[in-house]
Design a protein around this motif. Sequence first.
Motif, PDB file in Angstrom:
ATOM      1  N   MET A   1      29.294  53.852  41.617  1.00 12.97           N
ATOM      2  CA  MET A   1      28.668  53.804  42.826  1.00 12.97           C
ATOM      3  C   MET A   1      27.192  54.694  42.453  1.00 12.97           C
ATOM      4  SD  MET A   1      29.526  51.944  45.322  1.00 12.97           S
ATOM      5  CE  MET A   1      31.065  51.432  46.074  1.00 12.97           C
ATOM      6  N   HIS A  30      39.315  49.411  52.047  1.00 11.63           N
ATOM      7  CA  HIS A  30      38.802  50.374  50.837  1.00 11.63           C
ATOM      8  C   HIS A  30      37.502  50.125  50.577  1.00 11.63           C
ATOM      9  CE1 HIS A  30      40.321  46.401  48.858  1.00 11.63           C
ATOM     10  NE2 HIS A  30      39.547  46.933  47.698  1.00 11.63           N
ATOM     11  N   ALA A  31      36.672  48.832  50.572  1.00  8.81           N
ATOM     12  CA  ALA A  31      35.594  48.781  50.270  1.00  8.81           C
ATOM     13  C   ALA A  31      34.357  48.177  51.323  1.00  8.81           C
ATOM     14  CB  ALA A  31      35.668  47.577  49.211  1.00  8.81           C
ATOM     15  N   LYS A  32      34.307  49.226  52.348  1.00 10.79           N
ATOM     16  CA  LYS A  32      33.474  48.970  53.386  1.00 10.79           C
ATOM     17  C   LYS A  32      32.131  49.287  52.779  1.00 10.79           C
ATOM     18  CE  LYS A  32      36.500  49.249  57.261  1.00 10.79           C
ATOM     19  NZ  LYS A  32      36.941  49.707  58.673  1.00 10.79           N
ATOM     20  N   ASP A  37      24.849  52.391  48.796  1.00 12.96           N
ATOM     21  CA  ASP A  37      25.715  52.202  47.605  1.00 12.96           C
ATOM     22  C   ASP A  37      25.596  50.660  47.032  1.00 12.96           C
ATOM     23  OD1 ASP A  37      26.910  54.839  47.959  1.00 12.96           O
ATOM     24  OD2 ASP A  37      28.748  54.019  49.069  1.00 12.96           O
ATOM     25  N   VAL A  39      26.628  46.983  45.820  1.00 11.63           N
ATOM     26  CA  VAL A  39      27.722  46.278  46.350  1.00 11.63           C
ATOM     27  C   VAL A  39      27.306  44.751  45.376  1.00 11.63           C
ATOM     28  CG1 VAL A  39      27.739  47.194  48.686  1.00 11.63           C
ATOM     29  CG2 VAL A  39      26.163  45.379  48.323  1.00 11.63           C
ATOM     30  N   TRP A  41      28.239  41.014  46.321  1.00 11.21           N
ATOM     31  CA  TRP A  41      28.691  39.839  47.262  1.00 11.21           C
ATOM     32  C   TRP A  41      28.343  38.384  46.716  1.00 11.21           C
ATOM     33  CZ3 TRP A  41      26.219  42.648  51.828  1.00 11.21           C
ATOM     34  CH2 TRP A  41      26.966  43.769  52.162  1.00 11.21           C
ATOM     35  N   PHE A  61      33.345  38.839  49.825  1.00  9.39           N
ATOM     36  CA  PHE A  61      33.578  39.614  48.724  1.00  9.39           C
ATOM     37  C   PHE A  61      33.933  38.848  47.457  1.00  9.39           C
ATOM     38  CE2 PHE A  61      33.499  42.787  51.971  1.00  9.39           C
ATOM     39  CZ  PHE A  61      32.842  44.000  51.281  1.00  9.39           C
ATOM     40  N   ARG A 105      27.780  53.363  57.849  1.00  5.72           N
ATOM     41  CA  ARG A 105      29.034  52.821  57.204  1.00  5.72           C
ATOM     42  C   ARG A 105      29.937  52.285  58.485  1.00  5.72           C
ATOM     43  NH1 ARG A 105      32.576  54.469  52.674  1.00  5.72           N
ATOM     44  NH2 ARG A 105      34.735  53.113  53.027  1.00  5.72           N
TER      45      ARG A 105
END
Length: 130
Positions: A1, A30-32, A37, A39, A41, A61, A105
């Motif tokens: 990350m 586990h991946a909010k 960070d 990501v 998608w 996701f 978050r």
Amino acid sequence: MHRHTALTPVSLRLFVVLRVLLHVKELPHHAKPTVGDDVTWFLRVRPSPAEFGPVVRHATFGPVPGGVETTGFPLRIRMVNWALTGPADDRRPVPGSLELRDVHRPPKKLSAGRDRRDTHLLVDLAVRRT
């Protein structure tokens, strides 16, 4: 990350900012996503409520038909909360009842009452220009 700093007018030439909706049901524990960070998608354009403006991409996701794999980092994350109406098995947002709240978050516990509910994240996603 990777942690990213805020975009400046100079760095905005390198990135485009996309408005993205992510349904709370899509959030794995586990991946909010967190502001800053990296990501990845799968984004696709789908109809959205008028409150979100003309072009909003929807994110998942995992791969979906018509989805484009997209990597970037959230600049801003807002929880989307609506008043709900209709029968228990088909609750729908009440137009004009949208509330947005900034978060760094998504919280571990989402607001999920009978009459109001956190339904999505609205994310300003910075994506490198190609």
